[in-house]
Design a protein around this motif. Structure first.
Motif, short mmCIF file in Angstrom:
data_model
loop_
_atom_site.label_atom_id
_atom_site.label_comp_id
_atom_site.label_asym_id
_atom_site.label_seq_id
_atom_site.Cartn_x
_atom_site.Cartn_y
_atom_site.Cartn_z
N SER A 228 14.47 59.44 20.71
CA SER A 228 14.30 60.82 21.20
C SER A 228 15.16 61.78 20.40
O SER A 228 14.70 62.87 20.01
CB SER A 228 14.66 60.89 22.68
N ALA A 229 16.41 61.41 20.13
CA ALA A 229 17.29 62.28 19.35
C ALA A 229 16.75 62.47 17.94
O ALA A 229 16.79 63.57 17.38
CB ALA A 229 18.70 61.71 19.33
N ALA A 230 16.23 61.39 17.35
CA ALA A 230 15.67 61.50 16.00
C ALA A 230 14.45 62.41 15.99
O ALA A 230 14.24 63.18 15.05
CB ALA A 230 15.31 60.12 15.47
N GLY A 231 13.64 62.31 17.04
CA GLY A 231 12.43 63.13 17.09
C GLY A 231 12.70 64.59 17.34
O GLY A 231 11.97 65.46 16.84
N ILE A 236 23.98 64.26 18.71
CA ILE A 236 24.60 63.34 19.66
C ILE A 236 25.93 62.84 19.12
O ILE A 236 26.28 63.05 17.96
CB ILE A 236 23.68 62.14 19.99
N MET A 237 26.68 62.17 20.01
CA MET A 237 27.92 61.51 19.62
C MET A 237 27.75 60.02 19.87
O MET A 237 27.25 59.62 20.92
CB MET A 237 29.10 62.06 20.41
N VAL A 238 28.17 59.21 18.90
CA VAL A 238 28.07 57.75 19.00
C VAL A 238 29.46 57.16 18.79
O VAL A 238 30.05 57.34 17.72
CB VAL A 238 27.09 57.18 17.96
N PHE A 239 29.97 56.49 19.81
CA PHE A 239 31.30 55.87 19.78
C PHE A 239 31.14 54.36 19.68
O PHE A 239 30.47 53.75 20.51
CB PHE A 239 32.05 56.16 21.08
N VAL A 240 31.79 53.75 18.69
CA VAL A 240 31.88 52.29 18.59
C VAL A 240 33.34 51.95 18.36
O VAL A 240 34.01 52.59 17.53
CB VAL A 240 31.01 51.73 17.45
N PRO A 252 23.10 64.84 14.24
CA PRO A 252 21.77 64.26 14.47
C PRO A 252 21.66 62.86 13.89
O PRO A 252 22.52 62.43 13.11
CB PRO A 252 20.84 65.24 13.73
N VAL A 253 20.62 62.16 14.26
CA VAL A 253 20.24 60.89 13.63
C VAL A 253 18.79 61.04 13.19
O VAL A 253 18.03 61.81 13.76
CB VAL A 253 20.41 59.69 14.59
N PHE A 270 25.87 57.99 7.41
CA PHE A 270 26.06 57.34 8.71
C PHE A 270 25.08 56.19 8.87
O PHE A 270 23.87 56.38 8.82
CB PHE A 270 25.86 58.33 9.86
N ASN A 271 25.64 55.00 9.06
CA ASN A 271 24.85 53.82 9.40
C ASN A 271 25.38 53.24 10.70
O ASN A 271 26.60 53.17 10.91
CB ASN A 271 24.95 52.75 8.31
#
Length: 343
Positions: A228-231, A236-240, A252-253, A270-271
């Protein structure tokens, strides 16, 4: 097992399986990845002077930051600028390199030579905490000079077993007090104190949370968020993270690519690699703050360890993005056990 013998066993295994990652090879041999890196003839042990190492990286220009856990790998390319270290805590606050560092977990560091030189940091158990690789555009001379200046002749320390943690039974938790304190949160960072005060782990906290603040959903919610975010172009924020480092992507992604058990984001700079067959639980989590409700998708493995968190891009003093709230609210329809979409 001596370092030379360990390295010989690794080379033999690598000859049989050329694509085998060092982390997986170490597990098959019965060693930690840190032990295997220490046995590498091209590796040089470094002084554990984190201020000098991290503070000196800016001169090298762009580098690839890699932080991972058992089921997620997060890679960002950028400059290690604005690094702040105070005691056993550290930060790197940049649009690309955005890190939270828990330096009490950082024990061993190595410079690894070869086609792609790197700086690799491990905890006391030999688990990788954070890795830094050269990329196109890196000033290799500056990078290698920094590492050479920090070379250490000290012997590597044998990894220690990870201390066992006692888990508090649900019936021993004051659930009503816990729920009331959750409702009274004013900042997302207060959540860690809430867990400590009540002696609960994260998935236990989600089970015991006020129902309006935590809902279990299917792990296919991860596919829904990324696609959905890609479309839509939603930022967004992505935490690992792991015990020693949390790495954050904000933005974005674009390219979402399933490959076998892996769900990947393959974007310039970003991967993200998610081992979806290790995802056991996904939760839609809401925390009250002075800026309004902050919503996240949190994912866990079979041991209850946090794999990855997703948020909408957030700015201090402003409510979360309405588009993110709408996307997250829609995840509630993905019931636990719902099959993930076919690749």
């Amino acid at each position: 097992m001596t370092a030379p013998l360990l390295w010989q066993r690794y080379l033999a295994l690598k000859a049989e399986q050329p694509k085998l990652r060092m982390r997986d090879a170490a597990a098959r041999i019965g060693a930690s990845e840190g032990e295997l890196v220490a046995a590498d003839p091209s590796a040089t042990r470094l002084k554990p002077d984190w201020s000098a190492l991290l503070g000196g990286l800016k001169a090298a220009g762009p580098l690839l930051a890699l932080t991972r856990n058992e089921a997620a790998v997060h890679e960002k390319t950028g400059v290690y600028d604005h690094v702040q270290i105070e005691g056993r805590m550290g930060l790197a606050l940049n649009p690309e390199i955005d890190l939270r560092l828990f330096l009490s977990q950082w024990r061993h560091a190595y410079a690894v030579a070869g086609e792609r030189p790197s700086l690799q940091v491990f905890d006391q158990q030999g688990e990788a905490v954070h890795k830094i690789y050269v990329v196109e555009g890196t000033d290799r001379a500056a990078f290698e000079a920094l590492l050479a200046a920090q070379a250490d002749r000290a012997q590597a320390v044998t990894p220690e077993p990870r201390p066992a943690t006692e888990r508090k039974a649900d019936q021993d938790v004051d659930v009503e007090a816990f729920r009331q304190e959750w409702r009274e949160l004013r900042d997302t960072h207060e959540f860690f104190g809430l867990l400590r005060r009540h002696g609960v782990e994260r998935t236990q906290a989600l089970r015991l949370a006020p129902p309006e603040f935590a809902q279990q959903v299917g792990v296919g919610a991860v596919d829904a968020v990324l696609n959905s975010a890609a479309g839509s172009g939603l930022s967004i924020m992505v935490f690992v993270g792991n015990a020693g480092c949390v790495q954050i992507h904000t933005g974005p992604v674009h390219r979402i690519a399933p490959m076998g058990p892996w769900l990947n984001v393959l974007d310039p700079g970003f991967n993200l690699h998610l081992r979806m067959d290790l995802f056991t639980e996904a939760w839609l989590v809401r925390k009250p703050t002075v800026d309004g409700i902050v919503t996240s998708l949190e994912c866990y493995d079979a041991e209850g360890s946090l794999i990855v968190q997703f948020f909408g891009e957030r700015k201090p003093g402003k409510p979360e993005l309405a588009a993110w709230t709408a996307l997250a609210d829609g995840l509630a329809a993905i019931a636990p056990g719902t099959p993930r979409p076919a690749a």
